[in-house]
Design an enzyme around this catalytic site. Structure first.
Site, PDB file in Angstrom:
ATOM      1  N   ASN A  11     -15.920  -3.143   5.085  1.00  0.00           N
ATOM      2  CA  ASN A  11     -17.041  -2.318   5.150  1.00  0.00           C
ATOM      3  C   ASN A  11     -17.685  -2.240   6.397  1.00  0.00           C
ATOM      4  OD1 ASN A  11     -19.419  -1.310   3.012  1.00  0.00           O
ATOM      5  ND2 ASN A  11     -17.333  -1.344   2.353  1.00  0.00           N
ATOM      6  N   LYS A  27      -8.991   1.500  -4.781  1.00  0.00           N
ATOM      7  CA  LYS A  27     -10.566   2.145  -4.943  1.00  0.00           C
ATOM      8  C   LYS A  27     -10.442   3.555  -5.258  1.00  0.00           C
ATOM      9  CE  LYS A  27     -13.624  -1.064  -2.352  1.00  0.00           C
ATOM     10  NZ  LYS A  27     -14.736  -1.099  -1.446  1.00  0.00           N
ATOM     11  N   HIS A  80     -19.700   0.455   7.816  1.00  0.00           N
ATOM     12  CA  HIS A  80     -19.703   1.327   6.615  1.00  0.00           C
ATOM     13  C   HIS A  80     -21.277   1.541   6.080  1.00  0.00           C
ATOM     14  CE1 HIS A  80     -15.574   1.838   7.021  1.00  0.00           C
ATOM     15  NE2 HIS A  80     -15.513   2.870   6.105  1.00  0.00           N
ATOM     16  N   LYS A 132      -4.933  -5.030   5.641  1.00  0.00           N
ATOM     17  CA  LYS A 132      -5.809  -4.316   4.533  1.00  0.00           C
ATOM     18  C   LYS A 132      -5.237  -5.452   3.340  1.00  0.00           C
ATOM     19  CE  LYS A 132      -8.276  -1.061   1.695  1.00  0.00           C
ATOM     20  NZ  LYS A 132      -8.744   0.231   1.458  1.00  0.00           N
ATOM     21  N   ARG A 162     -13.165  -8.864   0.428  1.00  0.00           N
ATOM     22  CA  ARG A 162     -12.911  -7.652   0.640  1.00  0.00           C
ATOM     23  C   ARG A 162     -13.977  -6.805   1.141  1.00  0.00           C
ATOM     24  NH1 ARG A 162      -9.781  -3.583  -3.393  1.00  0.00           N
ATOM     25  NH2 ARG A 162     -10.060  -1.862  -2.074  1.00  0.00           N
ATOM     26  N   GLU A 200     -10.713   3.904  11.305  1.00  0.00           N
ATOM     27  CA  GLU A 200     -10.536   2.649  10.301  1.00  0.00           C
ATOM     28  C   GLU A 200      -9.493   1.885  11.021  1.00  0.00           C
ATOM     29  OE1 GLU A 200     -12.180   2.805   7.798  1.00  0.00           O
ATOM     30  OE2 GLU A 200     -13.202   4.895   7.397  1.00  0.00           O
ATOM     31  N   HIS A 240     -21.858   5.148   6.181  1.00  0.00           N
ATOM     32  CA  HIS A 240     -22.468   6.003   4.881  1.00  0.00           C
ATOM     33  C   HIS A 240     -23.654   6.546   4.774  1.00  0.00           C
ATOM     34  CE1 HIS A 240     -19.254   3.642   2.279  1.00  0.00           C
ATOM     35  NE2 HIS A 240     -18.563   4.565   2.634  1.00  0.00           N
ATOM     36  N   HIS A 258     -16.389  11.299   7.986  1.00  0.00           N
ATOM     37  CA  HIS A 258     -16.715  10.021   7.675  1.00  0.00           C
ATOM     38  C   HIS A 258     -16.253   9.088   8.856  1.00  0.00           C
ATOM     39  CE1 HIS A 258     -16.018   6.261   5.048  1.00  0.00           C
ATOM     40  NE2 HIS A 258     -15.083   6.054   5.602  1.00  0.00           N
ATOM     41  N   GLU A 298     -13.530  -6.717  -4.992  1.00  0.00           N
ATOM     42  CA  GLU A 298     -14.560  -6.756  -3.900  1.00  0.00           C
ATOM     43  C   GLU A 298     -15.706  -7.622  -4.483  1.00  0.00           C
ATOM     44  OE1 GLU A 298     -15.372  -3.370  -1.578  1.00  0.00           O
ATOM     45  OE2 GLU A 298     -17.243  -3.672  -1.315  1.00  0.00           O
ATOM     46  N   ARG A 337      -7.365   6.715 -21.027  1.00  0.00           N
ATOM     47  CA  ARG A 337      -7.676   5.466 -20.720  1.00  0.00           C
ATOM     48  C   ARG A 337      -7.060   4.967 -19.800  1.00  0.00           C
ATOM     49  NH1 ARG A 337      -9.334   5.024 -26.471  1.00  0.00           N
ATOM     50  NH2 ARG A 337     -11.539   5.198 -26.433  1.00  0.00           N
TER      51      ARG A 337
HETATM   52  N1  LIG Z   1     -10.728   4.752  -1.762  1.00  0.00           N
HETATM   53  C1  LIG Z   1     -10.890   4.080  -0.617  1.00  0.00           C
HETATM   54  O1  LIG Z   1     -10.562   3.024  -0.506  1.00  0.00           O
HETATM   55  C2  LIG Z   1     -11.382   4.876   0.402  1.00  0.00           C
HETATM   56  C3  LIG Z   1     -11.514   4.185   1.950  1.00  0.00           C
HETATM   57  C4  LIG Z   1     -12.016   4.798   2.915  1.00  0.00           C
HETATM   58  C5  LIG Z   1     -12.314   6.147   2.829  1.00  0.00           C
HETATM   59  N2  LIG Z   1     -12.191   6.761   1.551  1.00  0.00           N
HETATM   60  C6  LIG Z   1     -12.787   8.189   1.085  1.00  0.00           C
HETATM   61  O2  LIG Z   1     -11.751   9.070   1.870  1.00  0.00           O
HETATM   62  C7  LIG Z   1     -12.232  10.303   2.224  1.00  0.00           C
HETATM   63  C8  LIG Z   1     -11.873  10.715   3.585  1.00  0.00           C
HETATM   64  O3  LIG Z   1     -10.672  10.896   3.744  1.00  0.00           O
HETATM   65  P1  LIG Z   1     -10.014  11.960   4.820  1.00  0.00           P
HETATM   66  O4  LIG Z   1     -10.480  11.967   5.865  1.00  0.00           O
HETATM   67  O5  LIG Z   1      -8.470  11.650   4.344  1.00  0.00           O
HETATM   68  O6  LIG Z   1     -10.603  13.449   4.056  1.00  0.00           O
HETATM   69  P2  LIG Z   1      -9.789  14.684   3.483  1.00  0.00           P
HETATM   70  O7  LIG Z   1      -9.005  14.332   2.229  1.00  0.00           O
HETATM   71  O8  LIG Z   1     -11.084  15.638   3.064  1.00  0.00           O
HETATM   72  O9  LIG Z   1      -9.062  15.283   4.622  1.00  0.00           O
HETATM   73  C9  LIG Z   1      -9.527  15.803   5.642  1.00  0.00           C
HETATM   74  C10 LIG Z   1      -9.179  17.299   6.041  1.00  0.00           C
HETATM   75  O10 LIG Z   1      -8.027  17.199   6.510  1.00  0.00           O
HETATM   76  C11 LIG Z   1      -7.257  18.206   5.812  1.00  0.00           C
HETATM   77  N3  LIG Z   1      -5.845  17.851   5.471  1.00  0.00           N
HETATM   78  C12 LIG Z   1      -5.529  16.573   4.929  1.00  0.00           C
HETATM   79  N4  LIG Z   1      -4.287  16.560   5.296  1.00  0.00           N
HETATM   80  C13 LIG Z   1      -3.963  17.382   6.206  1.00  0.00           C
HETATM   81  C14 LIG Z   1      -2.710  17.754   6.772  1.00  0.00           C
HETATM   82  N5  LIG Z   1      -1.678  16.926   6.621  1.00  0.00           N
HETATM   83  N6  LIG Z   1      -2.675  18.717   7.873  1.00  0.00           N
HETATM   84  C15 LIG Z   1      -3.590  19.402   7.737  1.00  0.00           C
HETATM   85  N7  LIG Z   1      -4.936  19.175   7.080  1.00  0.00           N
HETATM   86  C16 LIG Z   1      -4.950  18.126   6.294  1.00  0.00           C
HETATM   87  C17 LIG Z   1      -8.065  18.252   4.333  1.00  0.00           C
HETATM   88  O11 LIG Z   1      -7.790  19.584   3.734  1.00  0.00           O
HETATM   89  C18 LIG Z   1      -9.536  18.228   5.024  1.00  0.00           C
HETATM   90  O12 LIG Z   1     -10.198  19.509   5.539  1.00  0.00           O
HETATM   91  C19 LIG Z   1     -13.871   9.984   2.110  1.00  0.00           C
HETATM   92  O13 LIG Z   1     -14.290  10.479   0.884  1.00  0.00           O
HETATM   93  C20 LIG Z   1     -14.000   8.498   1.912  1.00  0.00           C
HETATM   94  O14 LIG Z   1     -15.249   8.229   1.143  1.00  0.00           O
HETATM   95  C21 LIG Z   1     -11.845   5.866   0.449  1.00  0.00           C
HETATM   96 ZN   LIG Z   2     -14.081   4.220   5.684  1.00  0.00          ZN
END
Ligand SMILES: NC(=O)c1ccc[n+]([C@@H]2O[C@H](COP(=O)([O-])OP(=O)(O)OC[C@H]3O[C@@H](n4cnc5c(N)ncnc54)[C@H](O)[C@@H]3O)[C@@H](O)[C@H]2O)c1
Ligand SMILES: [Zn+2]
Length: 377
Positions: free
Chosen positions: A256, A154, A259, A238, A252, A196, A263, A277, A248, A132
């Site tokens: 988006n 999030k 997005h 942010k 907040r 971003e 998305h 993304h 949100e 939990r």
């Molecule tokens: N929670 C939130 O508020 C929020 C906000 C924006 C995006 N997101 C989510 O975040 C995700 C995208 O995040 P991301 O772009 O970091 O993706 P990711 O975690 O998939 O990383 C992108 C790629 O980089 C590689 N990688 C990561 N760190 C590395 C490093 N230091 N050196 C070499 N390779 C590395 C990973 O293996 C992957 O192939 C999406 O799923 C999106 O929905 C969430």
């Molecule tokens: Zn985003």
């Protein structure tokens, strides 16, 4: 370089959800003060991107960090998973939950999410439902995760019906954003993360947009001071926006920007790497500005400034740029129905009056949207 601490806090009278974000270089190889505060002999489940432990990419910061935690606890359990959005799946979540439970965790155990947004989102979600809810720490390793996904709590996974449709709000104990981690990041991922960063300027701070526009070359060259500056500024903007709106229900949603389109575009790419993304959001932001212009909210000049910066960063800026992905107006409108900003079947979009001033447009007219998409596709 001196590290900086940004405090995220919420105007929530019921509980204190505030936490620090540490930003700097060499934080992971030198983090005893931070760990001393949080680890203290607790059981640790370190959920990390496999990219850091596989033979080819062995990352010295990652191993230095694992060794540092071992100084503060005898129980460090590693779970390696792959980055990439396909990982944010219910089956992967189940594996994490079962494996974590097999380590006989208790309510004081801590999950550490070491990776990009994908690792942070799924590990944070696991932390929010295990027993939990247990605490977790974010160690974001992509630019996107350092400026966005690790801030604000999030967490979640994707559904076949759309991105991030299953999840929770769960604030971390702390975030450690080490700029050194970005050195191994593929350029494509880095540039996608910059989208971003630019988004924050577009929503709330035109000077910040101009700063990136002026210094984009040094930023692309990983100039550390500039990187630190844009990461800190992004986290501050942010946290300012989410302060009064943890879950949100209002402002907040501004975050988006781009997005709703983004998305949808991402889902047409089937999360197979054709479009990532930040690239989808780059097109999404350009479309949001073009739609704002079409509805007479902003000028053509502003649209061109935005498109021009994304083009300089070699990002896609229109649906023309991703012709290999099949998109139709109908399919796009269908996807919009699942957008979390919608209320009572009415579509909500984030539009702009100018660079630095986004607003929430409720009850979007579907006819205007249909005509707009027909022109764009
Ligand atoms: N929670 C939130 O508020 C929020 C906000 C924006 C995006 N997101 C989510 O975040 C995700 C995208 O995040 P991301 O772009 O970091 O993706 P990711 O975690 O998939 O990383 C992108 C790629 O980089 C590689 N990688 C990561 N760190 C590395 C490093 N230091 N050196 C070499 N390779 C590395 C990973 O293996 C992957 O192939 C999406 O799923 C999106 O929905 C969430
Ligand atoms: Zn985003």
């Amino acid at each position: 370089m001196k590290s900086e601490i940004i405090n995220v806090s919420f105007n929530n009278k019921l509980s204190d959800l505030s936490y620090p974000i540490f930003v700097g270089t060499d934080l992971l190889s030198n983090c005893t003060i931070i760990l001393n505060e949080f680890i203290q002999n607790r059981k640790i489940i370190l959920i990390h991107d496999n990219v850091f432990s596989l033979k080819k990419g062995k990352n010295k910061n990652f191993f230095a960090f694992v060794n540092s935690i071992k100084k503060f606890t005898t129980s460090v359990n590693l779970i390696g998973i792959s980055g990439g959005d396909k990982t944010k799946h219910i089956n992967q979540l189940n594996l994490i939950l079962e494996k974590s439970l097999s380590f006989e965790i208790d309510r004081d155990s801590i999950i550490i999410a070491f990776g990009g947004g994908v690792i942070g989102d799924i590990a944070g979600f696991a932390a929010s439902i295990l027993l939990r809810g247990i605490n977790y720490i974010q160690i974001p390793t992509t630019l996107l995760s350092q400026v966005d996904s690790s801030v604000g709590g999030k967490t979640g996974i994707n559904s076949s019906r759309g991105k991030n449709l299953i999840g929770s709000f769960h604030q971390p104990l702390a975030v450690i954003a080490d700029i050194n981690m970005l050195k191994s990041l593929p350029k494509r991922e880095f540039v996608a993360g910059l989208v971003e960063v630019i988004k924050y300027g577009l929503i709330k701070d035109s000077n910040f947009f101009d700063y990136i526009d002026t210094h984009y070359k040094e930023i692309l060259d990983y100039e550390e001071e500039k990187l630190k500056k844009i990461i800190c500024k992004s986290c501050k903007i942010k946290s300012e926006i989410i302060k009064n709106d943890e879950k949100e229900s209002g402002q907040r949603a501004l975050l988006n920007l781009g997005h709703t389109f983004g998305h949808a575009i991402e889902s047409f790419g089937k999360y197979n790497g054709k479009i990532i993304h930040g690239e989808a959001v780059s097109i999404g932001i350009c479309l949001a500005f073009k739609l704002s212009k079409k509805m007479n909210f902003c000028s053509q000049d502003e649209v061109e400034k935005v498109v021009s910066l994304f083009k300089k960063l070699t990002l896609p800026t229109s649906l023309e740029d991703i012709k290999s992905i099949s998109i139709t107006t109908l399919k796009m409108l269908e996807k919009f129905k699942f957008d979390k900003k919608n209320k009572n079947n009415q579509l909500t979009f984030i539009l702009n009056k100018k660079i630095g001033e986004s607003f929430i447009k409720k009850n979007m007219d579907v006819n205007i949207l249909t005509n707009f998409l027909n022109d764009e596709i």
